[in-house]
Design a protein around this motif. Structure first.
Motif, mmCIF file in Angstrom:
data_model
loop_
_atom_site.group_PDB
_atom_site.id
_atom_site.type_symbol
_atom_site.label_atom_id
_atom_site.label_comp_id
_atom_site.label_asym_id
_atom_site.label_seq_id
_atom_site.Cartn_x
_atom_site.Cartn_y
_atom_site.Cartn_z
ATOM 1 N N ILE A 1 0.886 -1.157 0.000
ATOM 2 C CA ILE A 1 0.000 0.000 0.000
ATOM 3 C C ILE A 1 0.926 1.208 0.000
ATOM 4 C CG2 ILE A 1 -1.767 1.270 1.262
ATOM 5 C CD1 ILE A 1 -2.495 -1.507 2.557
ATOM 6 N N THR A 2 0.813 2.040 -1.010
ATOM 7 C CA THR A 2 1.777 3.120 -1.210
ATOM 8 C C THR A 2 1.095 4.477 -1.254
ATOM 9 O OG1 THR A 2 3.031 1.548 -2.572
ATOM 10 C CG2 THR A 2 3.739 3.847 -2.633
ATOM 11 N N VAL A 3 1.641 5.405 -0.478
ATOM 12 C CA VAL A 3 1.190 6.790 -0.505
ATOM 13 C C VAL A 3 2.265 7.559 -1.269
ATOM 14 C CG1 VAL A 3 0.610 8.837 0.857
ATOM 15 C CG2 VAL A 3 0.023 6.551 1.725
ATOM 16 N N ILE A 4 1.920 7.988 -2.481
ATOM 17 C CA ILE A 4 2.853 8.753 -3.311
ATOM 18 C C ILE A 4 2.493 10.224 -3.155
ATOM 19 C CG2 ILE A 4 3.733 9.183 -5.636
ATOM 20 C CD1 ILE A 4 4.253 6.342 -4.942
ATOM 21 N N ASN A 5 3.446 11.013 -2.678
ATOM 22 C CA ASN A 5 3.222 12.439 -2.481
ATOM 23 C C ASN A 5 4.134 13.208 -3.426
ATOM 24 O OD1 ASN A 5 4.271 15.025 -0.617
ATOM 25 N ND2 ASN A 5 2.056 14.693 -0.663
ATOM 26 N N PHE A 6 3.523 13.879 -4.410
ATOM 27 C CA PHE A 6 4.272 14.726 -5.336
ATOM 28 C C PHE A 6 4.390 16.110 -4.702
ATOM 29 C CE2 PHE A 6 2.459 11.399 -7.954
ATOM 30 C CZ PHE A 6 3.510 11.055 -8.780
ATOM 31 N N TRP A 7 5.599 16.632 -4.629
ATOM 32 C CA TRP A 7 5.854 17.865 -3.886
ATOM 33 C C TRP A 7 6.991 18.639 -4.544
ATOM 34 C CZ3 TRP A 7 10.595 18.773 -1.415
ATOM 35 C CH2 TRP A 7 11.486 17.690 -1.448
ATOM 36 N N ALA A 8 7.241 19.840 -4.020
ATOM 37 C CA ALA A 8 8.379 20.660 -4.452
ATOM 38 C C ALA A 8 8.892 21.445 -3.245
ATOM 39 C CB ALA A 8 7.972 21.620 -5.567
#
Length: 183
Positions: free
Chosen positions: A61-68
């Motif tokens: 189960i993966t939480v992918i957080n796209f950020w900068a």
């Protein structure tokens, strides 16, 4: 004084634009299943410059957080994402932070901001993968929860928090535990 005022005005405008985009996205969201094959085919460098294949986390189960690094809401949610990682790591959950920054900017950021989950530098490819996972507005932060079977359970435009993520994660964790118990 003028530079400081200009920075405040620019930050306020960026926040206002983000709110408008998020509101528009929520009112116009799609329910079409999104493929994760592009994500799992990708590889991004970590803060040490070592390429990390996303496929190594496939089946979790993966939480992918796209950020900068330049994004205030992205930085604000990182402590909660770290707590989430610490709390659910042993239950098959992994949090991944994929930055839209280049490796040098992400590496500098990682030196000053400690998190308990992997940070990867995706540069412009991260935005393309985020778009393939439903971020057709280019909003940051953008978070995707992927089930252990590779299907997308939920997506979030803008700043998230642990309790919001747990509404999706806890049923997935329970289902995953039940599946493993019957094997």
């Amino acid at each position: 004084m003028n530079k400081k005022l200009l920075k405040l005005i620019a930050a306020g405008a960026a926040i206002l634009l983000t709110v408008i985009i998020i509101r528009h996205s929520l009112l116009n969201s799609s329910t079409t299943p999104l493929p994760t094959h592009t994500l799992y085919a990708a590889s991004f460098p970590d803060a040490n410059g070592t390429a990390q294949a996303i496929s190594q986390w496939q089946g979790k189960i993966t939480v992918i957080n796209f950020w900068a690094s330049w994004c205030p809401p992205c930085r604000e949610e990182m402590p909660e994402l770290s707590r989430l990682q610490d709390q659910y790591r042993d239950r098959g959950v992994i949090v991944l932070g994929i930055s839209t920054d280049d490796i040098d900017k992400m590496r500098e950021f990682a030196k000053t901001t400690k998190v308990s989950y992997p940070l990867l530098a995706g540069d412009m490819e991260a935005m393309a993968i985020g778009a393939s996972l439903g971020n057709d507005k280019g909003v940051l932060p953008y978070t995707v929860i992927i089930q252990a079977d590779g299907g997308i359970a939920n997506t979030y435009f803008g700043r998230i928090n642990q309790s919001l993520l747990e509404k999706t994660l806890l049923p997935l964790i329970k289902t995953s535990a039940e599946i493993h118990a019957t094997k």
